[in-house]
Design an enzyme around this catalytic site. Structure first.
Site, mmCIF file in Angstrom:
data_model
loop_
_atom_site.group_PDB
_atom_site.id
_atom_site.type_symbol
_atom_site.label_atom_id
_atom_site.label_comp_id
_atom_site.label_asym_id
_atom_site.label_seq_id
_atom_site.Cartn_x
_atom_site.Cartn_y
_atom_site.Cartn_z
ATOM 1 N N ASP A 39 9.305 -41.985 17.245
ATOM 2 C CA ASP A 39 9.913 -42.933 18.177
ATOM 3 C C ASP A 39 10.620 -42.196 19.310
ATOM 4 O OD1 ASP A 39 9.056 -45.041 16.626
ATOM 5 O OD2 ASP A 39 10.931 -45.204 15.502
ATOM 6 N N TYR A 67 12.713 -35.308 6.862
ATOM 7 C CA TYR A 67 13.580 -35.797 7.933
ATOM 8 C C TYR A 67 15.051 -35.635 7.551
ATOM 9 C CZ TYR A 67 9.360 -38.419 9.342
ATOM 10 O OH TYR A 67 8.091 -38.788 9.714
ATOM 11 N N ASP A 81 16.880 -49.832 13.650
ATOM 12 C CA ASP A 81 17.656 -48.657 14.041
ATOM 13 C C ASP A 81 18.793 -49.104 14.958
ATOM 14 O OD1 ASP A 81 16.635 -48.953 16.648
ATOM 15 O OD2 ASP A 81 15.109 -47.423 16.371
ATOM 16 N N ARG A 173 13.444 -45.635 9.129
ATOM 17 C CA ARG A 173 14.355 -46.724 9.496
ATOM 18 C C ARG A 173 14.203 -47.910 8.552
ATOM 19 N NH1 ARG A 173 11.179 -49.584 13.844
ATOM 20 N NH2 ARG A 173 9.439 -48.195 14.309
#
Length: 309
Positions: A39, A67, A81, A173
């Protein structure tokens, strides 16, 4: 044409397609592809393939990812998010850190995850985020994802910083959203940094500005990873000179037509195939029943084949 892989550090504000577009301008060639969407507000590792290396884009996309993320409890948004429109807020002050930890670690393993509306997945030929921007919500099928591990780095409620290792197709997310739902207060992702994609690590990544500088000074080669580096975990076999044309043309090879090396057993599985000059030909799979190596994916350039036959 330039062939190889760049371990790009995608900075905030860029889409994955933006990265490819800028690299095309820097390097001056069209044949470039990325290996997994990030993103615009996310940062971190984005392997980008150039030239013949674009053949491994799908293979790299299939690799596990790691991550670092910050989960904000007590707020849900339409995008899952912190950049999205707030849908609900619920104080998380009554939550106990041990309760939060137990809930988060309970997500380790496989679970059915419903992709978010703000995603590039297509339903009925249209991307979900296009429908979401029109105010539409459509039914999405859940997908089985696997959370390999979660390491909680810091709990400072309402925020939790954690490291997540997972299979391809996992939305971090959505994981943050689901944790918030399970805790009963809601949650969204506040920050995302991809630290690892397959064998590519954030510590070894380079920015687009660094690539541009290297290109201007003629030093791009030092940033490029060779195509076969993706398969460094596979054993290596070498086709003998007299049978090299069979390898170049993607024919199966008997065990007596290759050198496996003393440390390379003839066991079922994938192997890297090279010629005697060290040129990477492709990935072959050993068939124990037939006692031969069979081609899976070829990478040698046709011009190189013509030069050697």
């Amino acid at each position: 044409m330039i062939n190889g892989i760049l371990n790009i550090y995608k900075e905030k504000g860029y889409t994955s397609h933006d990265v490819v577009a800028r690299l095309r301008g820097i390097i001056g060639q069209r044949k470039i592809g990325h290996t997994g969407t990030l993103d615009p507000d996310a940062e971190g590792v984005l392997p980008v393939c150039l030239g013949r290396a674009t053949k491994v884009c799908d293979m790299l996309t299939d690799r596990d990812k790691t991550y670092e993320t910050v989960l904000l409890l007590g707020r849900t948004t339409d995008t899952q998010d912190a950049t999205g429109q707030t849908l609900s807020e619920d104080p998380s002050g009554d939550l106990d850190p041990d309760q939060v930890r137990e809930c988060i670690l309970g997500f380790i393993g496989g679970y059915e995850q419903i992709p978010p509306m703000y995603s590039a997945l297509k339903v009925g030929g249209r991307k979900l985020y296009e429908l979401a921007r029109e105010g539409k919500t459509v039914e999405r099928k859940s997908r089985h994802v696997v959370i390999r591990d979660i390491r909680i780095m810091e709990i400072c409620l309402p925020r939790i910083r954690m490291e997540v290792s997972c299979t391809k197709g996992t939305y971090i997310r959505t994981l943050c959203h689901d944790i918030g739902q399970r805790l009963g207060v809601g949650g969204c992702m506040e920050r995302l940094l991809r630290t690892k994609s397959g064998r590519f690590h954030v510590e070894e990544s380079v920015t687009l500005d660094e690539v541009e500088q290297a290109q201007e000074t003629g030093e791009l080669d030092r940033l490029l990873l060779p195509l076969d580096s993706v398969f460094a975990d596979l054993n290596k076999v070498t086709v003998k000179d007299r049978y090299a044309s069979l390898g170049y043309n993607g024919n199966p090879l008997r065990t007596d037509q290759v050198d496996t090396g003393k440390d390379c057993p003839e066991a079922a599985g994938e192997y890297r195939l090279y010629d005697k000059r060290g040129h990477f030909i492709g990935i072959y799979r050993y068939d124990e029943r037939k006692c031969r190596f069979c081609p899976e994916k070829m990478f040698l350039d046709p011009d190189q084949i013509r030069e050697r036959t």
